[in-house]
Motif scaffolding. Structure first.
Motif: not given
Length: 133
Positions: A57-85
Motif C-alpha cells: 500500500d505504501f509503495v502504491d501510494k508513493s507511485y500514485k503521488y509520483a504519477q500525479e506530480i509527473i502529469q503536472e510538469t511543464g517545460e522545466t525538466y523534473l528530476l524526481l528521485p523515487t521508488i519504482l516497482r
C-alpha cells in the motif's frame, strides 16, 4: 543552463506532505525560469523509509503521488528521485519528466549496505543511465 536545486527535508512516510512540497518547489523553479528542477533522494517517501518499503500500500501510494506530480510538469525538466516497482522488484530511481511525460528513468545500482544504510534489503540494483538534457 539554470538548475533549480530543491534542498528539502522530506519526512519519512509523509507522502502527501512531501508531494505538496515537491509541487510547490517545482512551481518556484518554473517561475525562476529554470531548465531543470532536482530534488533529494527518495523525496516522496523520505530517506530511508525502511520497512515501509515492504508494504504494498505504501509503495502504491508513493507511485500514485509520483504519477500525479509527473502529469503536472511543464517545460522545466523534473528530476524526481523515487521508488519504482517493476516485475515485483523495488528500485530506487530518478525519473526525468517534462510536459506531463516521463522522458527517462535511471536506476541506482550502487546500494549501500552498512550501518543504517540497509538498501539491499529493500531495493534491487538497476541499470544506471546517462541522461542528456
Amino acid at each position: 543552463m539554470k538548475i533549480f536545486v530543491c534542498q528539502t527535508a522530506p519526512k519519512v512516510g509523509a507522502l502527501k506532505e512531501n508531494a505538496t512540497i515537491i509541487r510547490q518547489n517545482y512551481k518556484k523553479s518554473q517561475l525562476s525560469a529554470a531548465e531543470i528542477c532536482v530534488f533529494p533522494e527518495l523525496c516522496i517517501t523520505g530517506y530511508l523509509a525502511e520497512d515501509l518499503f515492504l508494504k504494498k500500500d505504501f509503495v502504491d501510494k508513493s507511485y500514485k503521488y509520483a504519477q500525479e506530480i509527473i502529469q503536472e510538469t511543464g517545460e522545466t525538466y523534473l528530476l524526481l528521485p523515487t521508488i519504482l516497482r517493476e516485475n515485483d522488484l523495488l528500485y530506487n530511481v530518478v525519473i526525468i519528466a517534462q510536459n506531463g511525460k516521463i522522458i527517462k528513468t535511471t536506476y541506482k545500482n550502487e546500494l549501500p549496505n552498512h550501518g543504517v544504510f540497509d538498501e539491499r534489503r529493500y531495493f534491487t540494483p538497476g541499470k544506471s543511465n546517462i541522461i542528456n538534457i
